[in-house]
Design an enzyme around this catalytic site. Sequence first.
Site, mmCIF file in Angstrom:
data_model
loop_
_atom_site.group_PDB
_atom_site.id
_atom_site.type_symbol
_atom_site.label_atom_id
_atom_site.label_comp_id
_atom_site.label_asym_id
_atom_site.label_seq_id
_atom_site.Cartn_x
_atom_site.Cartn_y
_atom_site.Cartn_z
ATOM 1 N N CYS A 18 0.809 -1.228 0.000
ATOM 2 C CA CYS A 18 0.000 0.000 0.000
ATOM 3 C C CYS A 18 0.837 1.271 0.000
ATOM 4 O O CYS A 18 0.325 2.349 -0.297
ATOM 5 C CB CYS A 18 -0.901 0.045 1.233
ATOM 6 S SG CYS A 18 -1.809 -1.468 1.486
ATOM 7 N N HIS A 21 -8.973 4.053 -2.078
ATOM 8 C CA HIS A 21 -7.619 3.586 -1.795
ATOM 9 C C HIS A 21 -7.157 2.682 -2.916
ATOM 10 O O HIS A 21 -7.179 1.455 -2.792
ATOM 11 C CB HIS A 21 -7.627 2.861 -0.449
ATOM 12 C CG HIS A 21 -6.301 2.293 -0.044
ATOM 13 N ND1 HIS A 21 -5.097 2.814 -0.436
ATOM 14 C CD2 HIS A 21 -6.008 1.228 0.740
ATOM 15 C CE1 HIS A 21 -4.109 2.096 0.090
ATOM 16 N NE2 HIS A 21 -4.621 1.123 0.798
ATOM 17 N N CYS A 57 -0.450 2.377 6.627
ATOM 18 C CA CYS A 57 -0.087 1.037 7.050
ATOM 19 C C CYS A 57 0.110 0.188 5.807
ATOM 20 O O CYS A 57 -0.327 0.554 4.715
ATOM 21 C CB CYS A 57 -1.190 0.440 7.922
ATOM 22 S SG CYS A 57 -2.806 0.461 7.111
ATOM 23 N N GLY A 97 0.061 -3.784 4.163
ATOM 24 C CA GLY A 97 -0.296 -5.193 4.316
ATOM 25 C C GLY A 97 0.950 -6.035 4.467
ATOM 26 O O GLY A 97 1.964 -5.761 3.859
#
Lengths: 390, 461
Positions: free
Chosen positions: B137, B392, B424, B426
């Site tokens: 991300c 996102h 954050c 993954g």
Amino acid sequence: MLVSDCCYPCKQTNISTDLGLSFPQPVQEYPDPQPGSDLPSNQTIPIDNQKRDPKEKESEAANPNSPKPQKTKKMPVFKTPFNGYAVKFSPFYESRLAVATAQNFGILGNGRLHVLELSPAGPISEFASFDTADGVYDVTWSESHESLLIAAVADGSVKLYDLALPPASNPVRSLQEHSREVHSLDFNPVRRDSFLSSSWDDTIKLWTLDRPTSVRTFKEHAYCVYSSVWNPRHADVFASASGDCTIRVWDVREPGSTMILPAHEFEILACDWNKYDDCVLVSASVDKSIKVWDVRNFRIPVSVLNGHSYAVRKVKFSPHRRGAIASCSYDMTVCLWDYMVEDALIGRYDHHTEFAVGVDMSVLVEGLLASTGWDELVYVWQHGTDPRAP
Amino acid sequence: MEKAINRQRVLLQHLSPSSSAAEDESSLSASVCVAGDSAAYQRTSVFGDDVVIVAAYRTALCKSKRGGFKDTYPDDLLAPVLRALLEKTNLNPNEVGDIVVGTVLAPGSQRASECRMAAFYAGFPETVPVRTVNRQCSSGLQAVADVAAAIKAGFYDIGIGAGLESMTANPMAWEGSINPKVKEFVQAQDCLLPMGITSENVAHRFGVTRQEQDQAAVESHKRAAAATATGKFKDEIIPVSTKIVDPKTGDEKLVTISVDDGIRPNATMSDLAKLKPVFKKNGTTTAGNSSQVSDGAGAVLLMKRSVAMRKGLPILGVFRTFAAVGVDPAVMGIGPAVAIPAAVKSAGLELDDIDLFEINEAFASQFVYCRKKLDLDPEKINVNGGAMAIGHPLGATGARCVGTLLHEMKRRGKDCRFGVVSMCIGTGMGAAAVFERGDCVDELRNARTAENNNLLSKDAQ
């Protein structure tokens, strides 16, 4: 000393003997103001008339058909890397401006002298810049050479710069005689070959461009001399403002000062002569007031201008309007006054966000003002417009 | 030093009303600097070798499979933003040293080729290379950081960091079988957890309630709707001309997409309360308080400050630091809570010095947790909405947050000096980058109205 051909028409004036001094015939004078160029005495420029709510601006942008307020010319801003100390318009080029700056508010660090180029429809660009080992407190242009400028440096030296020479050969000369910070410089507009430097070592020194050492040292003040300014009409007369709370008027031909004016109860930070009346000068003090004096009757000031909320750092008489004075102060504003008018404050600009310490009025462009301050910004604007871009 | 003290004394006497040099009871006196900024940080550092951002643009972010970009090729998302960078800055494309594109879900080599093709569509010559980067991300932010690092290392002077994701074209999926070794390594197995489960883990372990999550979602939608309505995103969104195919009739319609279509201006707590938890029975994570699955792209143009000044380009922001950290994959959402302090510290700052945050709202649970853990002022975070409202697109998010952050800092004026982008990641990581406001080369904006006529700078208050 011979005077080179002057660009202004020579005119005989009455020699004033009230001072008990005999002045030589003046060889040049500033032209009389054009009829109609004076503002009517009851006109005041509204304060902050150009500040607009940002939301208003956005809604205006969204609706292009809404009537726009009068379009003001975009007056640009220049950001200097160091804190500004002084600005000076060039007497030869209307688009050239010198800016004296010092790092860390001039307390410790280096300095830089900028020469800026103003373009009519665009941003201010930098024409040249010179670094110095200590802060530059003041700058003045030579009246005899269009590319020569002189910087007052905080380490006590006076440096000459020539823009026509490559940067490697600048400064042309460094004159180190003062034992403390040099606070201001002024070039003789009549003789055009000599200049004064005022220093915190309580002295004023007279220099000429050709000599490597000072011609004369005037040591009478009891504290820092903040400013010394030549009389615009009389080649040998100058006034000095000092932290010992006096203004002294000097004549170069005399051994000492010719007049002592206890102008204020507090330190006097600046003084200037009226360009249209050779006997009138203005003083600016730590007591937040600006006083206009006539040397023929120096017991009482002609006018007292109050309005600043902190010490007034610099004053300048307008070269275009007889009674107009520009002042900048530690209260972050630049004010324009006309002492000959009932309501003296004719303009107030609070564009600076730190102490406003330098202000100048252009001789070549009527109504053009420049100011700088410790917020590292140099503004150039026309009197009556908003210094910040629309 | 004596000289400095003397000068200070002379200046102080200008401000002190006493006439005598003796120590008087005056209302003004010198004191040790009590400014809020960290003393170690130099107030004005304007160096020619700073890496600065001169332009940042993005496409609108649209819902995958159903939104505006559902029938758009991924390279057609990237090309317009790359072209915008060239057109708006009048930059000669030959001078760009590298284009780095963060992109996550697509097969690596194919996406890299697509990005190269997109550069050609955008008008870049063959001499400009292109590469991709994948840190899940954070790929968009990693791309910007990689370009900044390369400029600092001297590989080139001008670079573009971009992000691209079309989750319509490439949904989240795992190809092939899973290595049985993961059964022996808990944390390796946790890397395979669906993101929603990690969100539930965070909510459960750190006690983030459903109400708090829904509230964060409502706030995100409200702010994003307000920003869109007042036209704040117009500075950063590049309109994209594309086609939409009607799924029933197969008709093609030419459209221009310039507005984020995931924002729900009228979202309320009661609407969100009706949604059922999607990932865990009796959980708290719903479709409403998770980030949206979207398509979009963003791009940022970086160069050395000396180059920008030579070209006369206005400086939008200054790249300061970047930090990537690792956290427990089972609660990957806590990434920003670890990454932000790391990045801020390496910039020589304190958390208090940061005036604006863009923290990716992957899930409301992790967003709320990070905000509480770092004790941040909600008024400074995602002021124009976040991923729950806007979307996102995995690889694009980092680059689009940089653009949103810098444009908002520009609007806020000189008072808003430092900003942070963080997300954050993954599989248990976090990334954060610190940016500084572009100081005025030619334009000054003081957009905030002053409540009180106190003209002192923020330091002195």
